[in-house]
Design a protein around this motif. Structure first.
Motif, PDB file in Angstrom:
ATOM      1  N   TYR A 199       0.837  -1.201   0.000  1.00 10.85           N
ATOM      2  CA  TYR A 199       0.000   0.000   0.000  1.00 10.85           C
ATOM      3  C   TYR A 199       0.873   1.252   0.000  1.00 10.85           C
ATOM      4  O   TYR A 199       1.945   1.274   0.614  1.00 10.85           O
ATOM      5  CB  TYR A 199      -0.896   0.034   1.236  1.00 10.85           C
ATOM      6  N   GLN A 200       0.390   2.301  -0.684  1.00  8.10           N
ATOM      7  CA  GLN A 200       1.028   3.617  -0.609  1.00  8.10           C
ATOM      8  C   GLN A 200      -0.052   4.687  -0.601  1.00  8.10           C
ATOM      9  O   GLN A 200      -0.764   4.873  -1.587  1.00  8.10           O
ATOM     10  CB  GLN A 200       1.983   3.843  -1.782  1.00  8.10           C
ATOM     11  N   TRP A 201      -0.171   5.388   0.545  1.00 10.40           N
ATOM     12  CA  TRP A 201      -1.130   6.487   0.644  1.00 10.40           C
ATOM     13  C   TRP A 201      -0.543   7.753   0.042  1.00 10.40           C
ATOM     14  O   TRP A 201       0.669   7.983   0.111  1.00 10.40           O
ATOM     15  CB  TRP A 201      -1.507   6.724   2.103  1.00 10.40           C
ATOM     16  N   LYS A 202      -1.434   8.541  -0.552  1.00 10.18           N
ATOM     17  CA  LYS A 202      -1.016   9.787  -1.189  1.00 10.18           C
ATOM     18  C   LYS A 202      -1.931  10.919  -0.726  1.00 10.18           C
ATOM     19  O   LYS A 202      -3.127  10.711  -0.470  1.00 10.18           O
ATOM     20  CB  LYS A 202      -1.111   9.680  -2.719  1.00 10.18           C
ATOM     21  N   ASP A 209       3.089  10.975  -2.688  1.00 14.18           N
ATOM     22  CA  ASP A 209       3.296   9.914  -1.713  1.00 14.18           C
ATOM     23  C   ASP A 209       3.507  10.485  -0.312  1.00 14.18           C
ATOM     24  O   ASP A 209       4.250  11.469  -0.135  1.00 14.18           O
ATOM     25  CB  ASP A 209       4.517   9.066  -2.073  1.00 14.18           C
ATOM     26  N   THR A 268      -5.724   9.431  -1.349  1.00 14.76           N
ATOM     27  CA  THR A 268      -5.970   8.179  -2.066  1.00 14.76           C
ATOM     28  C   THR A 268      -4.925   7.161  -1.623  1.00 14.76           C
ATOM     29  O   THR A 268      -3.924   7.518  -0.988  1.00 14.76           O
ATOM     30  CB  THR A 268      -5.877   8.351  -3.599  1.00 14.76           C
ATOM     31  N   GLU A 324      -2.754   3.709  -3.235  1.00 18.17           N
ATOM     32  CA  GLU A 324      -2.404   2.843  -4.359  1.00 18.17           C
ATOM     33  C   GLU A 324      -2.088   1.456  -3.807  1.00 18.17           C
ATOM     34  O   GLU A 324      -1.222   1.312  -2.942  1.00 18.17           O
ATOM     35  CB  GLU A 324      -1.193   3.415  -5.092  1.00 18.17           C
ATOM     36  N   THR A 380      -0.917  -2.425  -4.633  1.00 14.02           N
ATOM     37  CA  THR A 380      -0.161  -3.180  -5.638  1.00 14.02           C
ATOM     38  C   THR A 380      -0.055  -4.639  -5.216  1.00 14.02           C
ATOM     39  O   THR A 380       0.173  -4.947  -4.042  1.00 14.02           O
ATOM     40  CB  THR A 380       1.246  -2.586  -5.812  1.00 14.02           C
ATOM     41  N   THR A 395      -1.964  -3.149 -10.089  1.00 17.91           N
ATOM     42  CA  THR A 395      -2.052  -1.945  -9.265  1.00 17.91           C
ATOM     43  C   THR A 395      -3.395  -1.272  -9.489  1.00 17.91           C
ATOM     44  O   THR A 395      -3.843  -1.133 -10.637  1.00 17.91           O
ATOM     45  CB  THR A 395      -0.925  -0.952  -9.612  1.00 17.91           C
ATOM     46  N   ASN A 397      -5.967   2.104  -7.819  1.00 17.81           N
ATOM     47  CA  ASN A 397      -6.047   3.274  -6.950  1.00 17.81           C
ATOM     48  C   ASN A 397      -7.444   3.376  -6.359  1.00 17.81           C
ATOM     49  O   ASN A 397      -8.438   3.133  -7.056  1.00 17.81           O
ATOM     50  CB  ASN A 397      -5.720   4.546  -7.725  1.00 17.81           C
ATOM     51  N   SER A 398      -7.506   3.749  -5.098  1.00 12.31           N
ATOM     52  CA  SER A 398      -8.792   3.917  -4.434  1.00 12.31           C
ATOM     53  C   SER A 398      -9.498   5.164  -4.947  1.00 12.31           C
ATOM     54  O   SER A 398      -8.905   6.006  -5.633  1.00 12.31           O
ATOM     55  CB  SER A 398      -8.589   4.047  -2.924  1.00 12.31           C
TER      56      SER A 398
END
Length: 208
Positions: A116-119, A124, A147, A149, A151, A160, A162-163
């Motif tokens: 997971y990667q929150w933006k 990022d 949002t 991401e 993966t 991958t 995206n929310s």
């Protein structure tokens, strides 16, 4: 022997086969040691695999003749099933918080080996790499569009996704930063001017 190992995506076809010699051969395929109903030929196929089809496959080959070795078991064929990444629960679409409140955002996803990667506003957020993102006490600058991401480490497509966006609004409590002049003595006909300076969100005023 059957293929030693395969990694497949959900929905793909699984094909296993064995070649054997002997007299009057019969076959029984097994998944993790349990016989598979109806799997009694030299090949075993699944047209569209699901996660439950993952495991170790073997086949027992039996000889209908009089020879001493009447049954042999193949080596194991390890089948790994990957699932494409999908978000099953999106973050809360919008939140309005007061300065000092806690912010919690979370996502639920399915797939293989997820990361997971929150933006925030497309950038990022450092160290925000879990299925949830939390701020214990928000400040005004925490307002924005969030949002995540997600993966998958597997072979499936998409790998991958995206929310949907979570809009976070931060309101500040009202505070008067500059009071009106404490007292004035005026002559009839003079001008009266009073003012106040305040901070907060969406301020309105009513003089009394």
């Amino acid at each position: 022997q059957p293929t030693a190992s395969q990694t497949l995506c959900v929905g793909s076809a699984l094909n296993l086969s064995v070649a054997a010699s002997g007299t009057g051969l019969t076959y029984q395929w097994l998944l993790d040691g349990t016989p598979i109903g109806g799997a009694n030929s030299s090949t075993y196929s699944v047209g569209s695999v699901v996660l439950a089809d993952g495991g170790t496959y073997t086949v027992e080959v039996s000889n209908g003749g009089v020879c001493a070795v009447s049954t042999v078991t193949s080596t194991g064929a390890v089948v790994i099933i990957n699932a494409p990444v999908a978000i099953t629960t999106q973050p809360t679409a919008s939140q309005t918080l007061c300065v000092g409140s806690a912010l919690t955002l979370s996502v639920t996803a399915s797939g293989t080996g997820l990361t997971y990667q929150w933006k925030k506003n497309g950038i990022d957020i450092a160290l925000a790499t879990g299925s949830s993102y939390n701020i214990g006490s928000v400040v005004a600058s925490d307002a924005g569009t969030y949002t995540v991401e997600v993966t998958s480490a597997g072979i499936c497509v998409p790998s991958t996704v995206n929310s949907t966006a979570a809009e976070v609004l931060i309101e500040s409590p009202v505070a008067i930063t500059s009071q009106p002049t404490a007292s004035q003595t005026l002559c009839v006909g003079s001008a009266l001017n009073l003012s106040v300076a305040a901070s907060g969100t969406g301020l309105t005023y009513q003089w009394l």
